[in-house]
Design a protein around this motif. Structure first.
Motif, PDB file in Angstrom:
ATOM      1  N   PHE A  89      38.847   1.413 -24.698  1.00 10.52           N
ATOM      2  CA  PHE A  89      38.973   2.867 -24.801  1.00 10.52           C
ATOM      3  C   PHE A  89      38.331   3.376 -26.089  1.00 10.52           C
ATOM      4  CE2 PHE A  89      41.536   6.459 -26.428  1.00 10.52           C
ATOM      5  CZ  PHE A  89      41.318   7.389 -25.432  1.00 10.52           C
TER       6      PHE A  89
ATOM      7  N   LEU B  51      43.128  -0.568 -25.059  1.00 11.09           N
ATOM      8  CA  LEU B  51      42.768   0.256 -26.209  1.00 11.09           C
ATOM      9  C   LEU B  51      41.467  -0.147 -26.895  1.00 11.09           C
ATOM     10  CD1 LEU B  51      46.285   1.049 -27.701  1.00 11.09           C
ATOM     11  CD2 LEU B  51      44.737   2.601 -26.496  1.00 11.09           C
TER      12      LEU B  51
ATOM     13  N   VAL C  94      43.074  12.194 -30.769  1.00 10.13           N
ATOM     14  CA  VAL C  94      43.001  11.738 -29.382  1.00 10.13           C
ATOM     15  C   VAL C  94      44.332  11.066 -29.066  1.00 10.13           C
ATOM     16  CG1 VAL C  94      41.826  10.200 -27.771  1.00 10.13           C
ATOM     17  CG2 VAL C  94      40.503  11.396 -29.522  1.00 10.13           C
ATOM     18  N   ALA C  95      45.019  11.564 -28.068  1.00  7.20           N
ATOM     19  CA  ALA C  95      46.319  11.005 -27.693  1.00  7.20           C
ATOM     20  C   ALA C  95      46.163   9.557 -27.217  1.00  7.20           C
ATOM     21  CB  ALA C  95      46.954  11.841 -26.594  1.00  7.20           C
ATOM     22  N   ASN C  96      47.152   8.758 -27.533  1.00  5.84           N
ATOM     23  CA  ASN C  96      47.179   7.364 -27.075  1.00  5.84           C
ATOM     24  C   ASN C  96      47.354   7.381 -25.552  1.00  5.84           C
ATOM     25  OD1 ASN C  96      47.778   4.690 -26.455  1.00  5.84           O
ATOM     26  ND2 ASN C  96      49.132   4.414 -28.197  1.00  5.84           N
ATOM     27  N   PRO C  97      46.397   6.816 -24.819  1.00  8.16           N
ATOM     28  CA  PRO C  97      46.495   6.834 -23.363  1.00  8.16           C
ATOM     29  C   PRO C  97      47.494   5.829 -22.803  1.00  8.16           C
ATOM     30  CG  PRO C  97      44.548   5.651 -24.016  1.00  8.16           C
ATOM     31  CD  PRO C  97      45.173   6.196 -25.279  1.00  8.16           C
ATOM     32  N   GLY C  98      48.100   5.040 -23.675  1.00  7.43           N
ATOM     33  CA  GLY C  98      49.099   4.079 -23.227  1.00  7.43           C
ATOM     34  C   GLY C  98      48.792   2.674 -23.712  1.00  7.43           C
ATOM     35  N   HIS C  99      49.838   1.917 -23.918  1.00  3.31           N
ATOM     36  CA  HIS C  99      49.726   0.557 -24.448  1.00  3.31           C
ATOM     37  C   HIS C  99      49.656  -0.413 -23.275  1.00  3.31           C
ATOM     38  CE1 HIS C  99      51.116  -3.117 -26.588  1.00  3.31           C
ATOM     39  NE2 HIS C  99      50.400  -2.592 -27.560  1.00  3.31           N
ATOM     40  N   LYS C 100      48.452  -0.578 -22.745  1.00  3.08           N
ATOM     41  CA  LYS C 100      48.226  -1.509 -21.634  1.00  3.08           C
ATOM     42  C   LYS C 100      47.418  -2.681 -22.164  1.00  3.08           C
ATOM     43  CE  LYS C 100      46.946   2.414 -19.624  1.00  3.08           C
ATOM     44  NZ  LYS C 100      46.078   3.270 -18.884  1.00  3.08           N
TER      45      LYS C 100
ATOM     46  N   GLU D  43      51.267   7.645 -31.582  1.00  3.92           N
ATOM     47  CA  GLU D  43      51.174   8.788 -30.676  1.00  3.92           C
ATOM     48  C   GLU D  43      49.722   9.103 -30.351  1.00  3.92           C
ATOM     49  OE1 GLU D  43      53.256  11.969 -32.606  1.00  3.92           O
ATOM     50  OE2 GLU D  43      51.631  12.381 -33.999  1.00  3.92           O
ATOM     51  N   GLY D  44      48.823   8.660 -31.215  1.00  4.44           N
ATOM     52  CA  GLY D  44      47.404   8.869 -30.967  1.00  4.44           C
ATOM     53  C   GLY D  44      46.556   8.377 -32.119  1.00  4.44           C
TER      54      GLY D  44
END
Length: 113
Positions: free
Chosen positions: A51, A48, A38-44, A20-21
């Protein structure tokens, strides 16, 4: 130094990309001086590691991650520790005391990062 722990409800997440972060701990002289979520900005794919590098992270701790992700973190000069588990605060304390070592076990079911 900054250490990011992949977190799911304050517990080390089994797979860093699906957490989740990240709880990012600022460390000075082997002591935590600040922590923030820090929230996970997404699994692209490939995102990461960049980031977290932009957040000045030096070390990433997770339950597991794929080999491609490990390689991408290495390209960013970020140390990876996998095989961790339990509470995030307890995990960072183990790391700082030298009692946390990477199992070097990576997730093989992931074809890509």
């Amino acid at each position: 130094m900054k250490v990011a722990v992949a977190a799911q409800s304050n517990v080390v997440c089994d797979h860093f990309g699906h957490c989740e972060g990240f709880i990012i701990y600022d460390v000075e002289k082997k002591k935590v001086v600040k922590k923030e979520f820090v929230a996970n900005p997404g699994h692209k794919p490939g995102f990461l590691p960049v980031f977290l590098k932009q957040a000045d992270v030096d070390v990433v701790i997770a339950g597991g991650m794929g080999q491609r992700a490990v390689d991408l973190f290495a390209e960013q000069n970020i140390e990876v520790i996998v095989g961790a588990g339990g509470g995030c605060d307890e995990t960072i304390e183990k790391y700082l005391s030298g009692d946390l070592e990477s199992t070097a076990a990576v997730c093989s079911e992931h074809g890509s990062f």
